[in-house]
Design an enzyme around this catalytic site. Structure first.
Site, mmCIF file in Angstrom:
data_model
loop_
_atom_site.group_PDB
_atom_site.id
_atom_site.type_symbol
_atom_site.label_atom_id
_atom_site.label_comp_id
_atom_site.label_asym_id
_atom_site.label_seq_id
_atom_site.Cartn_x
_atom_site.Cartn_y
_atom_site.Cartn_z
ATOM 1 N N SER A 13 0.841 -1.207 0.000
ATOM 2 C CA SER A 13 0.000 0.000 0.000
ATOM 3 C C SER A 13 0.873 1.254 0.000
ATOM 4 O O SER A 13 0.478 2.282 -0.555
ATOM 5 C CB SER A 13 -0.976 -0.005 1.173
ATOM 6 O OG SER A 13 -0.315 0.185 2.402
ATOM 7 N N MET A 90 10.774 -6.273 5.123
ATOM 8 C CA MET A 90 10.893 -6.925 6.420
ATOM 9 C C MET A 90 12.183 -7.743 6.537
ATOM 10 O O MET A 90 12.188 -8.835 7.110
ATOM 11 C CB MET A 90 9.662 -7.814 6.668
ATOM 12 C CG MET A 90 8.330 -7.081 6.529
ATOM 13 S SD MET A 90 8.181 -5.615 7.559
ATOM 14 C CE MET A 90 7.323 -6.315 8.943
ATOM 15 N N HIS A 109 8.305 3.070 9.235
ATOM 16 C CA HIS A 109 8.096 2.156 10.360
ATOM 17 C C HIS A 109 6.830 2.563 11.113
ATOM 18 O O HIS A 109 6.608 3.753 11.357
ATOM 19 C CB HIS A 109 9.308 2.198 11.299
ATOM 20 C CG HIS A 109 9.181 1.256 12.448
ATOM 21 N ND1 HIS A 109 9.378 -0.100 12.312
ATOM 22 C CD2 HIS A 109 8.839 1.463 13.741
ATOM 23 C CE1 HIS A 109 9.166 -0.685 13.481
ATOM 24 N NE2 HIS A 109 8.836 0.239 14.362
HETATM 25 C C1 GAR Z 1 3.798 -0.684 6.888
HETATM 26 O O1 GAR Z 1 2.849 -0.393 7.879
HETATM 27 C C2 GAR Z 1 5.196 -0.427 7.382
HETATM 28 O O2 GAR Z 1 5.261 0.628 8.297
HETATM 29 C C3 GAR Z 1 5.545 -1.727 8.023
HETATM 30 O O3 GAR Z 1 5.008 -2.695 7.150
HETATM 31 C C4 GAR Z 1 3.819 -2.189 6.586
HETATM 32 C C5 GAR Z 1 3.822 -2.461 5.079
HETATM 33 O O4 GAR Z 1 2.582 -2.128 4.515
HETATM 34 N N1 GAR Z 1 6.964 -1.870 8.171
HETATM 35 C C6 GAR Z 1 7.548 -2.449 9.217
HETATM 36 O O5 GAR Z 1 6.925 -2.975 10.105
HETATM 37 C C7 GAR Z 1 9.078 -2.427 9.207
HETATM 38 N N2 GAR Z 1 9.616 -2.906 10.446
HETATM 39 P P1 GAR Z 1 2.415 -2.089 2.928
HETATM 40 O O6 GAR Z 1 3.050 -3.351 2.359
HETATM 41 O O7 GAR Z 1 0.941 -2.050 2.694
HETATM 42 O O8 GAR Z 1 3.110 -0.845 2.417
#
Ligand code: GAR
Length: 196
Positions: A13, A90, A109
């Site tokens: 997203s 990740m 983050h």
């Molecule tokens: C996001 O909320 C980001 O902040 C988090 O993963 C999600 C990815 O969402 N990142 C972490 O937790 C890093 N430690 P997305 O794939 O919909 O962009």
């Protein structure tokens, strides 16, 4: 336009938010490539819909974090990437990636760093009973979820919150501040280039 490489592991997203900001003219950039490490990551579907090339680099195929990062660097170079955005990436990064793009890698983050580093940031904020959490965009350094902070947004925690509900509200803020942070950094990089 700043040539971006986006790294994602999941739904993408935030990738979508960057693509939208570029289309709306809020961000003078171009996404050269999406690199993803989970074969089923929905981010790859989004990239295809935006006609952005995507490359699967599955960490399970590499013997070390350094080996994976070497392949990431090679791929980013192949697509002429100038600036790297970790949008839900990740994996822990190594010096290999950091040295290849000095001061040119940012991460989003889902907490107000330095609180709640790591992969369970939203759950940890809920468990700690804090009343305000949020999200942070920061420059990437070797230590996980550290490095200079660029932008943060605050999100109040509601009495009936679940990790899912809270994370959804945090992500709405992420979609605002991640493109802003890229634009901010792009301006700074441009200023550096024109004065040298
Ligand atoms: C996001 O909320 C980001 O902040 C988090 O993963 C999600 C990815 O969402 N990142 C972490 O937790 C890093 N430690 P997305 O794939 O919909 O962009």
């Amino acid at each position: 336009p700043l040539k971006l490489g986006v790294l994602a592991s999941g739904s993408g997203s935030n990738f979508e938010a960057i693509a939208n900001a570029i289309q709306n003219g809020q961000l003078n950039a171009q996404i050269q490539v999406l690199i993803y490490n989970q074969p089923q990551a929905y981010a790859a579907v989004r990239a295809a819909n935006w006609n952005v090339p995507s490359v699967l680099l599955n960490h399970r195929d590499y013997n070390s974090r350094e080996d994976l990062d070497r392949q990431i660097v090679q791929t980013l170079r192949q697509y002429n990437v100038e600036f790297v955005v970790m949008a839900g990436w990740m994996r822990l990064v190594t010096q290999v990636l950091i040295d290849a793009f000095p001061h040119r890698i940012i991460n989003i983050h889902p907490s107000l760093l330095p609180s709640f580093k790591g992969v369970r940031a939203v759950e940890q904020a809920l468990a700690a009973g804090v009343k305000i959490t949020g999200c942070t965009v920061h420059l990437v350094s070797l230590e996980m979820d550290s490095g200079p902070i660029l932008i943060q947004a605050a999100v109040p925690i509601m009495p009936d919150d679940t990790p899912e509900k809270l994370h959804a509200r945090i992500q709405l803020q992420e979609h605002q501040i991640l493109p802003q942070a890229i634009a901010l950094t792009a301006q700074k990089l441009q200023a550096l280039n024109t004065t040298s």
